[in-house]
Design a protein around this motif. Structure first.
Motif, mmCIF file in Angstrom:
data_model
loop_
_atom_site.group_PDB
_atom_site.id
_atom_site.type_symbol
_atom_site.label_atom_id
_atom_site.label_comp_id
_atom_site.label_asym_id
_atom_site.label_seq_id
_atom_site.Cartn_x
_atom_site.Cartn_y
_atom_site.Cartn_z
ATOM 1 N N GLU A 1 0.821 -1.201 0.000
ATOM 2 C CA GLU A 1 0.000 0.000 0.000
ATOM 3 C C GLU A 1 0.860 1.258 0.000
ATOM 4 O O GLU A 1 0.424 2.317 -0.458
ATOM 5 C CB GLU A 1 -0.939 -0.005 1.197
ATOM 6 C CG GLU A 1 -2.010 -1.086 1.112
ATOM 7 C CD GLU A 1 -3.069 -0.941 2.187
ATOM 8 O OE1 GLU A 1 -2.989 0.027 2.975
ATOM 9 O OE2 GLU A 1 -3.967 -1.787 2.241
ATOM 10 N N ASP B 1 1.250 1.114 -6.797
ATOM 11 C CA ASP B 1 -0.003 1.634 -7.333
ATOM 12 C C ASP B 1 -0.919 0.437 -7.581
ATOM 13 O O ASP B 1 -0.728 -0.314 -8.539
ATOM 14 C CB ASP B 1 0.256 2.388 -8.633
ATOM 15 C CG ASP B 1 -1.012 2.959 -9.252
ATOM 16 O OD1 ASP B 1 -2.119 2.630 -8.775
ATOM 17 O OD2 ASP B 1 -0.902 3.721 -10.237
ATOM 18 N N GLN B 2 -1.893 0.253 -6.726
ATOM 19 C CA GLN B 2 -2.699 -0.964 -6.795
ATOM 20 C C GLN B 2 -3.757 -0.928 -7.895
ATOM 21 O O GLN B 2 -4.393 -1.945 -8.164
ATOM 22 C CB GLN B 2 -3.314 -1.240 -5.421
ATOM 23 C CG GLN B 2 -2.237 -1.603 -4.411
ATOM 24 C CD GLN B 2 -2.721 -1.678 -2.986
ATOM 25 O OE1 GLN B 2 -3.710 -1.057 -2.616
ATOM 26 N NE2 GLN B 2 -2.011 -2.434 -2.161
ATOM 27 N N ARG B 3 -3.931 0.218 -8.550
ATOM 28 C CA ARG B 3 -4.763 0.247 -9.750
ATOM 29 C C ARG B 3 -3.951 -0.197 -10.955
ATOM 30 O O ARG B 3 -4.485 -0.773 -11.900
ATOM 31 C CB ARG B 3 -5.344 1.640 -9.980
ATOM 32 C CG ARG B 3 -6.402 2.027 -8.959
ATOM 33 C CD ARG B 3 -7.075 3.318 -9.350
ATOM 34 N NE ARG B 3 -7.825 3.174 -10.600
ATOM 35 C CZ ARG B 3 -8.435 4.194 -11.209
ATOM 36 N NH1 ARG B 3 -8.360 5.404 -10.702
ATOM 37 N NH2 ARG B 3 -9.091 3.995 -12.336
ATOM 38 N N ASP C 1 6.303 1.731 -7.279
ATOM 39 C CA ASP C 1 5.776 2.863 -8.039
ATOM 40 C C ASP C 1 6.013 4.177 -7.315
ATOM 41 O O ASP C 1 6.095 5.233 -7.940
ATOM 42 C CB ASP C 1 4.268 2.680 -8.261
ATOM 43 C CG ASP C 1 3.951 1.446 -9.076
ATOM 44 O OD1 ASP C 1 4.426 1.361 -10.220
ATOM 45 O OD2 ASP C 1 3.242 0.557 -8.568
ATOM 46 N N PHE C 2 6.106 4.130 -5.983
ATOM 47 C CA PHE C 2 6.229 5.326 -5.156
ATOM 48 C C PHE C 2 7.400 5.193 -4.177
ATOM 49 O O PHE C 2 7.877 4.105 -3.911
ATOM 50 C CB PHE C 2 4.947 5.560 -4.334
ATOM 51 C CG PHE C 2 3.671 5.474 -5.115
ATOM 52 C CD1 PHE C 2 3.418 6.353 -6.157
ATOM 53 C CD2 PHE C 2 2.718 4.514 -4.811
ATOM 54 C CE1 PHE C 2 2.235 6.288 -6.873
ATOM 55 C CE2 PHE C 2 1.539 4.438 -5.514
ATOM 56 C CZ PHE C 2 1.289 5.324 -6.557
#
Length: 295
Positions: free
Chosen positions: A59, A63-65, A108-109
């Motif tokens: 989380e 990016d879980q999308r 992603d982050f």
């Protein structure tokens, strides 16, 4: 959440006694022409049992999308979700030496937090070397052995020299492997990323010869005992399939002959960029490959 309100970056599953392990990094979502790194790490993980040591907080980092969980549905009933996770696994090579594997999705982050965490963990485990795996599309023919190129921070330049020096200057999009290289370099930990040069015309299909070359390069640099025989067997079969495809098209045959001439003329240059194509053309080819992966 931790008691002080800060996000937990990772969960710890075990604390085995490690003897100067090698950390192998192969993360999904970055440059991997011919599935070179993906197949190589799958072969490594399949050579013996491994256990998870660390699971990073999806989380916080993912990016879980873009990297959706997988739903398991039985007769219309959703029973569970399998979430994408970046993990460190512990295993051993053929001689019993400790090996750690950083695998799963590329974050992603929060790259700085991720690299700080990985470096801190590696220091606590007394990691003696870090080796990243990757593969990129290159102006190389499938009729010649796959060559490796290498990238590393200045402190590990001696490792690059053992593999292949990237001649000239290139500016290409960076992955988290580059951030890890610099972070480990600042900490004085030897680190290098091995890049298999995959013929650009087969970059979109599995090319096991690239994976075999990566495993053999890893073994040569780290001293690990690694078996690449199965990948070499698969590479022979793959090469014959490409031969058949090329044989049916005169233009393709001419292209391969030209690539053979170019690669033979640039022997000793790991990237094959002395004459054609230029560094800018290789960067453009890499960006085109990345755009194709994102579609």
């Amino acid at each position: 959440m931790s008691p002080d309100g800060l996000t937990e970056l990772f969960a710890v599953h075990g604390e085995p006694v490690l003897n100067r392990p090698v950390l192998v990094v192969a993360l999904e979502g970055w440059v991997d022409a011919g599935l070179g790194a993906t197949t190589a790490i799958a072969a490594l993980l399949g050579q013996g049992p491994t256990e998870p040591l660390i699971t990073f907080n999806g989380e916080h980092f993912l990016d879980q999308r873009a990297r959706r969980p997988v739903a398991h549905i039985v007769n219309g009933v959703t029973t569970e979700l399998t979430w994408p996770r970046t993990v460190v696994r512990h295993g051993a090579d053929g001689a019993g030496a400790d090996v750690l594997y950083l695998v799963g999705p590329e974050p992603d982050f929060h790259w700085r937090a991720f690299t700080d965490a990985v470096v801190g963990l590696a220091r606590s485990w007394h990691v003696r070397m870090v080796v990243g795996l990757g593969a990129f599309p290159a102006p190389a023919p499938h009729t010649r052995p796959v060559k490796l190129a290498a990238t590393a921070p200045r402190a590990s330049a001696h490792l690059v020299e053992q593999v292949g020096i990237v001649q000239g200057e290139l500016e290409v999009p960076a992955g988290v492997l580059s951030a890890l290289e610099l972070a480990f370099g600042d900490e004085g930990v030897p680190v290098v990323t091995l890049w298999a040069r995959v013929p650009h015309y087969v970059a979109g299909m599995p090319f096991p010869e690239a994976s075999a070359a990566l495993l053999e390069g890893l073994a040569a640099l780290s001293g690990l005992e690694i078996d690449s025989a199965a990948l070499r067997h698969a590479a022979d079969s793959s090469r014959r399939q490409v031969d058949q495809l090329i044989a049916d098209n005169n233009e393709h045959q001419a292209m391969v002959r030209k690539l053979e001439e170019n690669i033979d003329a640039s022997e000793g240059n790991a990237m094959g960029v002395e004459e054609v194509p230029s560094g800018d053309e290789i960067a453009a080819e890499l960006e085109k490959f990345l755009r194709g992966e994102e579609q």
